[in-house]
Design a protein around this motif. Sequence first.
Motif, PDB file in Angstrom:
ATOM      1  N   GLU A  13     -13.026  -9.945  -9.427  1.00  0.00           N
ATOM      2  CA  GLU A  13     -13.924  -9.634  -8.317  1.00  0.00           C
ATOM      3  C   GLU A  13     -13.163  -9.015  -7.141  1.00  0.00           C
ATOM      4  OE1 GLU A  13     -16.129 -13.164  -7.350  1.00  0.00           O
ATOM      5  OE2 GLU A  13     -16.838 -13.378  -9.413  1.00  0.00           O
ATOM      6  N   ALA A  14     -11.998  -9.556  -6.832  1.00  0.00           N
ATOM      7  CA  ALA A  14     -11.197  -9.016  -5.728  1.00  0.00           C
ATOM      8  C   ALA A  14     -10.748  -7.591  -6.032  1.00  0.00           C
ATOM      9  CB  ALA A  14      -9.988  -9.913  -5.474  1.00  0.00           C
ATOM     10  N   MET A  15     -10.362  -7.342  -7.281  1.00  0.00           N
ATOM     11  CA  MET A  15      -9.973  -5.980  -7.659  1.00  0.00           C
ATOM     12  C   MET A  15     -11.154  -5.026  -7.515  1.00  0.00           C
ATOM     13  SD  MET A  15      -7.580  -6.578 -11.014  1.00  0.00           S
ATOM     14  CE  MET A  15      -7.653  -4.855 -11.443  1.00  0.00           C
ATOM     15  N   GLY A  16     -12.324  -5.458  -7.971  1.00  0.00           N
ATOM     16  CA  GLY A  16     -13.517  -4.621  -7.859  1.00  0.00           C
ATOM     17  C   GLY A  16     -13.869  -4.305  -6.414  1.00  0.00           C
ATOM     18  N   LYS A  17     -13.774  -5.298  -5.543  1.00  0.00           N
ATOM     19  CA  LYS A  17     -14.064  -5.085  -4.118  1.00  0.00           C
ATOM     20  C   LYS A  17     -13.053  -4.121  -3.504  1.00  0.00           C
ATOM     21  CE  LYS A  17     -16.377  -9.464  -3.305  1.00  0.00           C
ATOM     22  NZ  LYS A  17     -16.313 -10.772  -2.651  1.00  0.00           N
ATOM     23  N   GLN A  27      -8.543   1.255 -11.375  1.00  0.00           N
ATOM     24  CA  GLN A  27      -7.929   0.052 -11.937  1.00  0.00           C
ATOM     25  C   GLN A  27      -6.505   0.300 -12.414  1.00  0.00           C
ATOM     26  OE1 GLN A  27     -10.760  -0.761 -14.994  1.00  0.00           O
ATOM     27  NE2 GLN A  27      -9.707   0.464 -16.526  1.00  0.00           N
ATOM     28  N   TYR A  28      -6.230   1.501 -12.897  1.00  0.00           N
ATOM     29  CA  TYR A  28      -4.894   1.799 -13.422  1.00  0.00           C
ATOM     30  C   TYR A  28      -3.877   1.905 -12.287  1.00  0.00           C
ATOM     31  CZ  TYR A  28      -7.811   2.762 -17.398  1.00  0.00           C
ATOM     32  OH  TYR A  28      -8.736   2.643 -18.395  1.00  0.00           O
ATOM     33  N   ARG A  29      -4.252   2.585 -11.232  1.00  0.00           N
ATOM     34  CA  ARG A  29      -3.350   2.715 -10.081  1.00  0.00           C
ATOM     35  C   ARG A  29      -3.087   1.350  -9.456  1.00  0.00           C
ATOM     36  NH1 ARG A  29      -4.552   6.371  -4.694  1.00  0.00           N
ATOM     37  NH2 ARG A  29      -2.651   5.812  -3.594  1.00  0.00           N
ATOM     38  N   LEU A  30      -4.136   0.548  -9.325  1.00  0.00           N
ATOM     39  CA  LEU A  30      -3.980  -0.778  -8.725  1.00  0.00           C
ATOM     40  C   LEU A  30      -3.052  -1.654  -9.563  1.00  0.00           C
ATOM     41  CD1 LEU A  30      -4.744  -2.831  -6.572  1.00  0.00           C
ATOM     42  CD2 LEU A  30      -6.802  -3.344  -7.879  1.00  0.00           C
ATOM     43  N   LEU A  31      -3.252  -1.661 -10.865  1.00  0.00           N
ATOM     44  CA  LEU A  31      -2.395  -2.487 -11.722  1.00  0.00           C
ATOM     45  C   LEU A  31      -0.957  -1.970 -11.767  1.00  0.00           C
ATOM     46  CD1 LEU A  31      -4.788  -3.401 -14.649  1.00  0.00           C
ATOM     47  CD2 LEU A  31      -3.901  -4.893 -12.861  1.00  0.00           C
ATOM     48  N   ALA A  33       0.612  -0.370  -9.343  1.00  0.00           N
ATOM     49  CA  ALA A  33       1.235  -0.728  -8.066  1.00  0.00           C
ATOM     50  C   ALA A  33       1.570  -2.212  -8.019  1.00  0.00           C
ATOM     51  CB  ALA A  33       0.316  -0.356  -6.903  1.00  0.00           C
ATOM     52  N   ALA A  34       0.653  -3.048  -8.484  1.00  0.00           N
ATOM     53  CA  ALA A  34       0.882  -4.496  -8.460  1.00  0.00           C
ATOM     54  C   ALA A  34       2.043  -4.889  -9.375  1.00  0.00           C
ATOM     55  CB  ALA A  34      -0.394  -5.231  -8.865  1.00  0.00           C
ATOM     56  N   LEU A  35       2.060  -4.321 -10.573  1.00  0.00           N
ATOM     57  CA  LEU A  35       3.121  -4.656 -11.520  1.00  0.00           C
ATOM     58  C   LEU A  35       4.478  -4.136 -11.041  1.00  0.00           C
ATOM     59  CD1 LEU A  35       3.898  -5.952 -14.171  1.00  0.00           C
ATOM     60  CD2 LEU A  35       3.251  -3.839 -15.328  1.00  0.00           C
ATOM     61  N   ALA A  36       4.517  -2.915 -10.546  1.00  0.00           N
ATOM     62  CA  ALA A  36       5.781  -2.369 -10.037  1.00  0.00           C
ATOM     63  C   ALA A  36       6.266  -3.177  -8.838  1.00  0.00           C
ATOM     64  CB  ALA A  36       5.608  -0.901  -9.652  1.00  0.00           C
ATOM     65  N   GLY A  37       5.361  -3.544  -7.937  1.00  0.00           N
ATOM     66  CA  GLY A  37       5.739  -4.364  -6.784  1.00  0.00           C
ATOM     67  C   GLY A  37       6.294  -5.709  -7.202  1.00  0.00           C
ATOM     68  N   PHE A  38       5.657  -6.348  -8.173  1.00  0.00           N
ATOM     69  CA  PHE A  38       6.133  -7.625  -8.685  1.00  0.00           C
ATOM     70  C   PHE A  38       7.530  -7.494  -9.292  1.00  0.00           C
ATOM     71  CE2 PHE A  38       6.699 -10.398 -12.362  1.00  0.00           C
ATOM     72  CZ  PHE A  38       6.636 -11.646 -11.758  1.00  0.00           C
ATOM     73  N   LEU A  39       7.712  -6.480 -10.127  1.00  0.00           N
ATOM     74  CA  LEU A  39       9.016  -6.296 -10.776  1.00  0.00           C
ATOM     75  C   LEU A  39      10.108  -5.961  -9.763  1.00  0.00           C
ATOM     76  CD1 LEU A  39       7.878  -4.413 -13.990  1.00  0.00           C
ATOM     77  CD2 LEU A  39       8.670  -6.789 -13.808  1.00  0.00           C
ATOM     78  N   LEU A  40       9.766  -5.191  -8.732  1.00  0.00           N
ATOM     79  CA  LEU A  40      10.754  -4.899  -7.687  1.00  0.00           C
ATOM     80  C   LEU A  40      11.178  -6.179  -6.968  1.00  0.00           C
ATOM     81  CD1 LEU A  40       9.384  -1.613  -6.114  1.00  0.00           C
ATOM     82  CD2 LEU A  40      11.580  -1.924  -7.258  1.00  0.00           C
ATOM     83  N   GLN A  41      10.230  -7.069  -6.722  1.00  0.00           N
ATOM     84  CA  GLN A  41      10.550  -8.323  -6.038  1.00  0.00           C
ATOM     85  C   GLN A  41      11.475  -9.201  -6.864  1.00  0.00           C
ATOM     86  OE1 GLN A  41       6.835 -10.166  -5.035  1.00  0.00           O
ATOM     87  NE2 GLN A  41       6.462  -8.770  -3.329  1.00  0.00           N
ATOM     88  N   GLN A  42      11.400  -9.085  -8.179  1.00  0.00           N
ATOM     89  CA  GLN A  42      12.255  -9.901  -9.043  1.00  0.00           C
ATOM     90  C   GLN A  42      13.704  -9.434  -8.994  1.00  0.00           C
ATOM     91  OE1 GLN A  42      10.781 -12.710 -10.147  1.00  0.00           O
ATOM     92  NE2 GLN A  42       9.112 -11.757  -9.011  1.00  0.00           N
ATOM     93  N   GLY A  43      13.906  -8.127  -8.790  1.00  0.00           N
ATOM     94  CA  GLY A  43      15.221  -7.577  -8.533  1.00  0.00           C
ATOM     95  C   GLY A  43      16.263  -7.680  -9.632  1.00  0.00           C
ATOM     96  N   GLU A  44      15.871  -7.834 -10.870  1.00  0.00           N
ATOM     97  CA  GLU A  44      16.847  -7.964 -11.952  1.00  0.00           C
ATOM     98  C   GLU A  44      16.826  -6.723 -12.835  1.00  0.00           C
ATOM     99  OE1 GLU A  44      16.396 -11.645 -14.038  1.00  0.00           O
ATOM    100  OE2 GLU A  44      16.033 -12.743 -12.201  1.00  0.00           O
ATOM    101  N   HIS A  45      17.128  -5.567 -12.249  1.00  0.00           N
ATOM    102  CA  HIS A  45      17.046  -4.311 -12.978  1.00  0.00           C
ATOM    103  C   HIS A  45      18.307  -3.495 -12.753  1.00  0.00           C
ATOM    104  CE1 HIS A  45      12.841  -5.324 -13.342  1.00  0.00           C
ATOM    105  NE2 HIS A  45      12.790  -5.455 -12.044  1.00  0.00           N
ATOM    106  N   THR A  54      10.775   1.824  -8.042  1.00  0.00           N
ATOM    107  CA  THR A  54      10.517   2.183  -6.647  1.00  0.00           C
ATOM    108  C   THR A  54       9.687   3.455  -6.567  1.00  0.00           C
ATOM    109  OG1 THR A  54      12.587   1.148  -5.949  1.00  0.00           O
ATOM    110  CG2 THR A  54      11.607   2.757  -4.441  1.00  0.00           C
ATOM    111  N   ARG A  55      10.035   4.446  -7.369  1.00  0.00           N
ATOM    112  CA  ARG A  55       9.289   5.711  -7.384  1.00  0.00           C
ATOM    113  C   ARG A  55       7.836   5.469  -7.804  1.00  0.00           C
ATOM    114  NH1 ARG A  55       8.144  10.188 -10.614  1.00  0.00           N
ATOM    115  NH2 ARG A  55       8.799   9.168 -12.533  1.00  0.00           N
ATOM    116  N   ARG A  56       7.638   4.659  -8.820  1.00  0.00           N
ATOM    117  CA  ARG A  56       6.289   4.349  -9.301  1.00  0.00           C
ATOM    118  C   ARG A  56       5.500   3.600  -8.232  1.00  0.00           C
ATOM    119  NH1 ARG A  56       3.155   6.149 -13.086  1.00  0.00           N
ATOM    120  NH2 ARG A  56       5.088   6.583 -14.134  1.00  0.00           N
ATOM    121  N   TYR A  57       6.124   2.605  -7.608  1.00  0.00           N
ATOM    122  CA  TYR A  57       5.452   1.801  -6.591  1.00  0.00           C
ATOM    123  C   TYR A  57       5.052   2.667  -5.393  1.00  0.00           C
ATOM    124  CZ  TYR A  57       4.579  -1.852  -3.171  1.00  0.00           C
ATOM    125  OH  TYR A  57       4.001  -2.649  -2.214  1.00  0.00           O
TER     126      TYR A  57
END
Length: 68
Positions: A13-17, A27-31, A33-45, A54-57
Motif C-alpha cells: 500500500e505504501a509503495m502504491g501511494k 515499481q521497478y525504479r522504486l525497487l 532504488a530501495a535495493l541499491a540503497g540497502f546494499l550501499l548501506q551494508q558496505g561490503e562490496h 552508487t550509479r544505480r542508486y
Amino acid sequence: MSFQTPLPGPLFEAMGKFIDLHPQWDQYRLLQAALAGFLLQQGEHKSEQQRELTRRYVGCMFGSLNQL
C-alpha cells in the motif's frame, strides 16, 4: 537473477501511494532504488561494485534511469 515475492499489505500500500504521488516513478525504479540503497548501506562490496551501486542508486533517485 529474477525473483518474485509477495509483499506485506502495508508495504504494498505504501509503495502504491508513493507511486501515485510521484508519477515519474514506477515499481521497478522504486525497487531498484530501495535495493541499491540497502546494499550501499551494508558496505561490503568491491570498489567497482560500490561504484555501480552508487550509479544505480543516484540514477534512480534523480531520474536518469534511461542513461543507466
